[in-house]
Design a protein around this motif. Structure first.
Motif, PDB file in Angstrom:
ATOM      1  N   PRO A   1       0.725  -1.596   0.307  1.00 24.89           N
ATOM      2  CA  PRO A   1      -0.258   0.415  -0.069  1.00 24.89           C
ATOM      3  C   PRO A   1       0.806   1.045   0.054  1.00 24.89           C
ATOM      4  O   PRO A   1       2.111   1.103   0.187  1.00 24.89           O
ATOM      5  CB  PRO A   1      -0.819  -0.135   0.815  1.00 24.89           C
ATOM      6  CG  PRO A   1      -0.160  -1.261   2.820  1.00 24.89           C
ATOM      7  CD  PRO A   1       0.784  -1.355   1.213  1.00 24.89           C
TER       8      PRO A   1
ATOM      9  N   ARG B   1       1.625  -0.704   9.368  1.00 27.95           N
ATOM     10  CA  ARG B   1       1.032  -2.237   8.664  1.00 27.95           C
ATOM     11  C   ARG B   1       1.703  -3.473   9.240  1.00 27.95           C
ATOM     12  O   ARG B   1       2.855  -3.441   9.282  1.00 27.95           O
ATOM     13  CB  ARG B   1       0.844  -2.146   7.639  1.00 27.95           C
ATOM     14  CG  ARG B   1       0.289  -0.612   7.040  1.00 27.95           C
ATOM     15  CD  ARG B   1      -0.669  -0.410   7.426  1.00 27.95           C
ATOM     16  NE  ARG B   1      -1.220   1.498   7.264  1.00 27.95           N
ATOM     17  CZ  ARG B   1      -2.554   1.760   7.394  1.00 27.95           C
ATOM     18  NH1 ARG B   1      -2.901   1.472   8.483  1.00 27.95           N
ATOM     19  NH2 ARG B   1      -2.440   3.079   7.083  1.00 27.95           N
TER      20      ARG B   1
ATOM     21  N   ASP C   1      -4.550  -2.684   3.726  1.00 21.00           N
ATOM     22  CA  ASP C   1      -3.496  -2.353   4.209  1.00 21.00           C
ATOM     23  C   ASP C   1      -2.378  -3.759   4.340  1.00 21.00           C
ATOM     24  O   ASP C   1      -1.047  -3.795   3.652  1.00 21.00           O
ATOM     25  CB  ASP C   1      -3.948  -1.293   5.028  1.00 21.00           C
ATOM     26  CG  ASP C   1      -3.890  -0.446   4.479  1.00 21.00           C
ATOM     27  OD1 ASP C   1      -3.806   0.367   3.818  1.00 21.00           O
ATOM     28  OD2 ASP C   1      -4.962   0.417   5.553  1.00 21.00           O
TER      29      ASP C   1
ATOM     30  N   ARG D   1      -3.606  -8.140   1.225  1.00 21.12           N
ATOM     31  CA  ARG D   1      -3.228  -8.256  -0.031  1.00 21.12           C
ATOM     32  C   ARG D   1      -3.414  -9.279  -0.557  1.00 21.12           C
ATOM     33  O   ARG D   1      -4.078  -9.688  -2.052  1.00 21.12           O
ATOM     34  CB  ARG D   1      -2.464  -7.148  -0.221  1.00 21.12           C
ATOM     35  CG  ARG D   1      -2.750  -5.803   0.359  1.00 21.12           C
ATOM     36  CD  ARG D   1      -1.719  -4.502   0.196  1.00 21.12           C
ATOM     37  NE  ARG D   1      -0.816  -4.171  -0.497  1.00 21.12           N
ATOM     38  CZ  ARG D   1      -2.410  -3.426  -1.557  1.00 21.12           C
ATOM     39  NH1 ARG D   1      -3.023  -2.489  -0.617  1.00 21.12           N
ATOM     40  NH2 ARG D   1      -1.876  -2.552  -2.763  1.00 21.12           N
TER      41      ARG D   1
END
Length: 704
Positions: free
Chosen positions: A488, A494, A529, A534
């Motif tokens: 991201p 994160r 994130d 992801r």
């Protein structure tokens, strides 16, 4: 309904006489980068014959007050022209040229005369402020610092990407070439301005101009001239024969014109100069008319080349061997079309029966056409190896030209040179127009190592090539295929991003290592994130797992700098192997650390500038250049709202806000502080009040 029409050069259009407004009922700005690049290429070519004007079509306008007009037809061209002028202005070093270019898209204010400073073109309400702030008012550095999180409509994203592409294409020119281009753009590019006072009338004009009363096409002119020279007994027959050959090319006048333009190049080995009708009549048809060989031209030249053109448009619908179809489909992935003349030549000179009666290269409904060896025999394939070599070399050159943003005039020069040598029977390895020299190879490899932000189509194409090279086969693509970023925009705090420090995230963001092919749309990761979230979303669909470089992500529990380095090296190596540019003449591997150092530091002046373009400038680069000093402060003030934010430049090239959070880009810091996406526009250096956008531009021009 009063109607007025007049032809004007662009320099007379972008003046106080016209204030253009895009009405709310119009569609958004949708031109793609290839459209803008084609316009730049066409104008660049035309500028080499400055006495010949370049006609850019008509604008249909409705008067909306004194010198104010609603644009009914012409929005795409007006926006694109404004983008091109803005890029020219930003690349300019001469203050007088900058002032003149600025005046084309923004009306200079004059307090004495009561004239306000305002743009000559106002977009739809949703996009007007964005376009004015970043393009018309000269904030391209701020635009280049934006990410895909900073636009609020697809049109804004299109504006951002098209501006990058225009800037990169124009940055390849030297100052003299850009001045020639700009001068011709203002004086040689013309538009027919059609105005009326009635909206309904304007729509009727639009319908008439686009649906009825179409002018003769070049094909109509060529047919009339060719058949007029025939005896009465054969005139009608060959007029019908001409139509039978040309009609299947389709009803898009531009596509048919392209066919005849490329046919002229094939037969004369000369790139077009914008005067197709005159040149084709003089160079191609008149010799046949004089020699009374028009029937031979129609049967032995026009027919096979028209068939070849149709094959290039739909290779999957043919009985050609799979290896030919695959190579032609691969060429279709590229956004330029200058490969077509060479491919047409190769097909016509490789299949003896390409236009014979009773033999069709196309698979039709209900037919029993066969592919493979039988198809080769039916069409009379000969010298198979030479055809394979030509198509492979052609795709290699086309790919590298696309990556290096080679101007269209040079690409057409390559095609003309290739056909000239092929006609002489040279071995493919000695055909100059298909060769890739050391500078082209190095520039391509440096570009592969660099950032790829703003060119989604190119990134998707490169990843397809890398994945298919790794798979060792052609991969069936899903209907919707996107290239998405693994990381991201902000990884601070994160999950799944271990071992990152300083500017490493900024370094790898938007490089090929950070991109992966997935089935579906490009925005599917917007709300995710954490790395695991992801990654799992990318691998959710089976079609995404067809691509081995995407499937590899399943083997990584965390996203680390080491992982990115490995992915970058492998991806660049695979593409370099596909295009056969991995090694230099001394068999030195150019895909390792040596080239990475060249890519980061710049190679020769020409290669460095070509690779740089609109690449986002980082805070760390500005600090390293001494234009900002660690410890100094920046300020963003909104006096009317009583708001003020400060940021401190850190040793590792970031901006630290008062709450202790730090950001790798001015835009990210501005978004966190006050919600603005115009980071380079709002932050100013405390010491002298200088705007960051000006500092960033100084760095870019210094490095160019």
């Amino acid at each position: 309904m009063a109607i007025n029409a007049k032809e004007l050069p662009l320099g007379k259009v972008f003046t106080p006489d016209f204030r253009f407004r895009i009405p709310s009922f119009q569609r958004a700005y949708i031109w793609r980068p290839e459209h803008v690049l084609q316009l730049i290429g066409d104008v660049d070519e035309a500028s080499r014959t400055p006495d010949v004007p370049y006609f850019l079509g008509s604008l249909i306008l409705v008067r909306d007050g004194e010198s104010a007009y609603q644009v009914i037809d012409g929005q795409q061209r007006l926006v694109s022209l404004s983008i091109i002028v803005a890029a020219l202005r930003d690349l300019e070093r001469d203050p007088e040229w900058m002032r003149l270019l600025d005046a084309l898209i923004v009306e200079p204010g004059d307090k004495l005369r009561g004239i306000r400073n305002e743009p000559r073109l106002t977009l739809r309400e949703r996009d007007a402020a964005f376009f004015r702030q970043y393009v018309q008012e000269g904030n391209l550095e701020a635009l280049f610092d934006l990410t895909d999180d900073d636009w609020t409509s697809p049109a804004q994203r299109t504006i951002m990407h098209n501006t990058r592409q225009a800037y990169d294409a124009l940055a390849l020119m030297d100052d003299e070439a850009r001045h020639r281009f700009a001068s011709y753009l203002v004086n040689g590019v013309t538009l027919v301005i059609v105005t009326t006072d009635d909206l309904d009338g304007a729509h009727r004009i639009f319908d008439v101009m686009n649906m009825r009363g179409l002018p003769l096409t070049p094909s109509d002119v060529f047919k009339a001239r060719a058949t007029a020279a025939l005896p009465a007994a054969s005139m009608d027959a060959y007029a019908a024969r001409w139509d039978d050959i040309v009609d299947p090319l389709g009803d898009d006048p531009r596509a048919v014109e392209d066919f005849f333009e490329f046919l002229h190049l094939i037969l004369t080995r000369k790139p077009a100069t914008g005067k197709l009708i005159d040149e084709f009549l003089a160079d191609v048809l008149q010799p046949h008319i004089d020699a009374r060989t028009v029937p031979a031209f129609v049967d032995r030249v026009l027919a096979p080349y028209a068939t070849a053109w149709r094959i290039l448009d739909h290779p999957s619908d043919t009985v050609l061997p799979a290896w030919v179809r695959d190579r032609l489909e691969a060429l279709h992935d590229y956004r330029n079309a200058e490969w077509k003349p060479v491919a047409m030549w190769a097909l016509v000179h490789s299949f003896r029966a390409l236009a014979d009666d009773g033999v069709s290269p196309f698979v039709t409904r209900g037919s029993h056409a066969v592919r493979g060896t039988a198809g080769e025999q039916a069409l009379g394939l000969h010298d198979r190896q030479r055809l394979e070599d030509i198509l492979a070399a052609l795709e290699r050159l086309t790919g590298i030209d696309t990556l290096n943003r080679t101007p269209s005039i040079e690409r057409r020069g390559h095609a003309a040179a290739a056909i000239r040598d092929l006609d002489k029977g040279y071995p493919v390895r000695l055909v100059r127009g298909l060769a890739v020299n050391a500078d082209q190879r190095l520039a391509a490899l440096i570009r592969l190592h660099g950032e790829m932000q703003g060119d989604d189509d190119l990134v998707r194409l490169l990843l397809i090539r890398a994945n298919e090279r790794k798979a060792g086969m052609k991969i069936t693509r899903p209907r919707r295929l996107a290239a998405v970023t693994i990381m991201p925009l902000d990884i601070a705090g994160r999950d799944g991003y271990a071992g990152w420090n300083g500017g490493e995230h900024d370094q790898w963001m938007y490089r090929l290592a950070d991109m992966a092919l997935v089935q579906g749309s490009a925005d599917q990761l917007d709300r995710l994130d954490g790395y695991a979230d992801r990654r799992d979303r990318m691998l959710l669909r089976q079609d995404s797992k067809r691509f081995p470089l995407t499937a590899q992500l399943a083997d990584y529990a965390e996203c680390t700098p080491a992982m990115m380095r490995r992915r970058q090296e492998e991806t660049v190596r695979l593409i370099a192997e596909y295009w056969d540019i991995r090694y230099d003449e001394n068999q030195t591997d150019l895909t390792g650390d040596n080239l990475a150092r060249i890519a980061d530091g710049g190679g020769s002046a020409g290669v460095g500038r070509a690779a740089r373009g609109s690449k986002r400038v980082t805070i760390a680069q500005i600090v390293a250049a001494g234009l900002l000093v660690p410890g100094e402060t920046l300020v963003w003030e909104r006096p009317r709202k009583g708001e003020r934010w400060t940021a401190t430049v850190t040793d590792d090239g970031r901006f630290r806000l008062e709450d202790g959070s730090s950001y790798a880009s001015p835009t990210a810091a501005a978004r966190a502080a006050g919600g603005s996406s115009g980071g380079l526009d709002v932050w100013r250096r405390s010491a002298d009040g200088r705007r960051l956008g000006d500092i960033w531009k100084e760095y870019r021009l210094r490095e160019a």
